[in-house]
Write an enzyme that holds these catalytic residues in place. Structure first.
Site, PDB file in Angstrom:
ATOM      1  N   LYS A 121       3.481   0.992  -6.863  1.00 31.63           N
ATOM      2  CA  LYS A 121       3.313  -0.438  -6.571  1.00 31.63           C
ATOM      3  C   LYS A 121       3.954  -1.309  -7.658  1.00 31.63           C
ATOM      4  CE  LYS A 121      -0.837   0.270  -3.814  1.00 31.63           C
ATOM      5  NZ  LYS A 121      -2.288   0.489  -3.867  1.00 31.63           N
ATOM      6  N   GLY A 149     -12.399   4.621   3.163  1.00 34.70           N
ATOM      7  CA  GLY A 149     -11.015   4.522   3.684  1.00 34.70           C
ATOM      8  C   GLY A 149     -10.027   3.924   2.707  1.00 34.70           C
ATOM      9  N   ILE A 193      -3.511  -8.709   0.106  1.00 34.38           N
ATOM     10  CA  ILE A 193      -3.126  -9.876  -0.710  1.00 34.38           C
ATOM     11  C   ILE A 193      -1.656 -10.217  -0.478  1.00 34.38           C
ATOM     12  CG2 ILE A 193      -3.002 -10.857  -3.036  1.00 34.38           C
ATOM     13  CD1 ILE A 193      -4.886  -8.692  -4.002  1.00 34.38           C
TER      14      ILE A 193
END
Ligand code: NDP
Ligand code: HSE
Length: 438
Positions: A209, A191, A140
């Site tokens: 984050k 993953g 994103i």
């Protein structure tokens, strides 16, 4: 007129050839022609640093590309792309790259949330760029909009689902009744999970984050240890049921909001109840979304795949192309500024709603007594649901009381819980979860 053949190729060194690194290598090799057309110069992948040069990879290049010698890989690189993960060894290699004049692209949120300020300053001093779009929410584009598109606005709050692994686990538990460990194993197979998945499950990945997002949104530096962090390990079957009964879904949210009194930013990561009609409630599987509130733009939502090789490689390549364009134009490097002197506030200052589940005696007057402790500490109750308690016996008849509150200060809620636990009729406070959304 300058043509592609006159312009020297830009040399790209890759640190890491795993889930994301191998996809970046694939794009650089397979899309070389169209990248060159768009850029006006060739991007030449030189070497890839790995631990084991003999291993078989998702996207396999000839053996001569792989090396375990960092100096050899970094030599002469215009752009170093760091996708090996880890913190201390990676910090050394990124500093080495900056000192030798290479621009750096990284997807490593743990590195930035721990040593970001040192690295931003080193890059600014050396006049090189350090870009990290892939470090938050995988594919994103969120950092560039925060840094550039919203730079003339005032961001007041960011609320995001920024960890794909935990969103996948909570979603599977909510919709299919899957067991925690099975859902985690599947996220690892796909993953999404970190090499050590406890970074996902314990909330540390999301905490790193939100520290990065808050830095760009509020123009002040924040670090991992300033984020109140609670993972999903203790979310129980009972929490899912109580949330669903009240019309909510549980998500691991990362939130950063600026408060006025005292002025500062509260950074928090925790399992959160969201009304089922909230835009973030519909974010399923390993998808991520970041909900931004700004004074003028009002409410924005950025949504997309938050992890996985190809989406993350897309974000990495965006940074590579952007650096390459600036380098070819001879423009100055972009610096990451943290000009405001804005403090991180303690979690006790944060204001939100709560769901509190209590096991208490099933007798007349108990509900009023419990509700009284909430009133005493100015925590207003929005709704209450009483259900059967399977642990109830003939000798000790108990019920489960699930309260949803209106907005209250975290410190007031803490006092309420203390007073509630002290009541003779209350057997146990089973669960406390924060609630966001209207
Ligand atoms: P992987 O574990 O799949 O790959 C890591 C690669 O780095 C491997 O090729 C490994 O070599 C190499 N490596 C690791 N440590 C060293 C070392 N000390 N010396 C030399 N080589 C080393 O990681 P991912 O691709 O999943 O993640 C890479 C980075 O991207 C991390 O910072 C992660 O947080 C971030 N990221 C990952 C996302 C994802 O969906 N996976 C999404 C967004 C960001 P070898 O193969 O020989 O073991
Ligand atoms: N482990 C991370 C996640 C990868 O699950 O979202 C993306 O940063």
């Amino acid at each position: 007129m300058t043509t592609v053949s006159d312009t020297p190729a830009l040399k790209i060194a890759l640190l890491g050839g795993g889930t994301v690194g191998s996809q970046v290598a694939r794009i650089l090799i397979e899309d070389a022609e169209s990248l060159t057309e768009r850029l006006g110069a060739e991007l030449q992948l030189t070497r890839i640093l790995v631990r084991n040069p003999q291993a078989t990879r998702d996207y396999q290049l000839p053996d001569e590309y792989y090396s375990d010698d960092a100096d050899e890989v970094l030599e002469g690189a215009d752009i170093v792309v760091e996708l090996m993960g880890g913190v201390e060894r990676t910090r050394e290699l990124v500093l080495q790259s900056i000192e030798q004049g290479s621009n750096v692209v990284t997807g490593n949120k743990a590195l930035l949330a721990t040593h970001g300020n040192e690295l931003y300053e080193a890059a600014a001093d050396a006049g090189v760029q350090l870009s990290f779009e892939a470090s938050v929410a995988g594919g994103i584009p969120i950092l560039r909009p925060l840094r550039d598109s919203l730079s003339g606005d005032k961001v007041t709050r960011i609320m995001g689902i920024v960890n794909g692994t935990t969103n996948y686990i909570l979603d599977q538990m909510d919709t299919t009744g899957a067991y925690f460990n099975d859902a985690l194993a599947e996220a690892q197979r796909l993953g999404f999970a970190e090499a050590d998945p406890s970074a996902d499950v314990d909330g540390d990945d999301a905490a790193a984050k939100i520290a990065i997002l808050a830095h760009l949104a509020f123009h002040a530096p924040f670090s991992l240890d300033e984020v109140y962090t609670q993972g999903i390990g203790e979310v129980s079957e009972m929490d899912h049921t109580a949330a669903a009964t009240a019309g909510y879904v549980i998500k691991l949210l990362a939130i950063a909001e600026e408060l006025d009194d005292p002025n500062g930013v509260v950074l928090r990561v925790h399992p959160t109840l969201l009304p089922r009609d909230h835009p973030l409630a519909s974010v399923r599987g390993a998808y991520n979304a970041v909900f931004v509130e700004a004074e003028n733009a009002q409410e924005l939502m950025f949504y997309g795949p938050g992890a996985g090789g190809p989406p993350t490689a897309s974000a990495v390549m965006g940074d590579v192309m952007s650096i390459a364009k600036r380098k070819l134009r001879g423009g100055p490097g972009r610096t990451h500024t943290a000009r405001r002197d804005l403090q991180a506030l303690e979690i006790g200052e944060s204001i939100t709603r709560y769901m509190v589940v209590i096991r208490a005696a099933d007798a007349s007057g108990v509900l009023a007594k419990v509700a009284g402790t909430f009133a005493e500490h100015q925590v207003s109750i929005k709704s209450m649901n009483q259900t059967l308690d399977e642990a109830s016996t003939e000798e000790d008849k108990t019920a489960l009381l699930a309260f949803i509150t209106h907005r209250a200060k975290e410190s007031q809620l803490a006092q309420t819980l203390k007073a509630t636990e002290a009541l003779e009729e209350v057997r146990e406070v089973l669960s406390v979860m924060r609630v966001e959304g209207k």
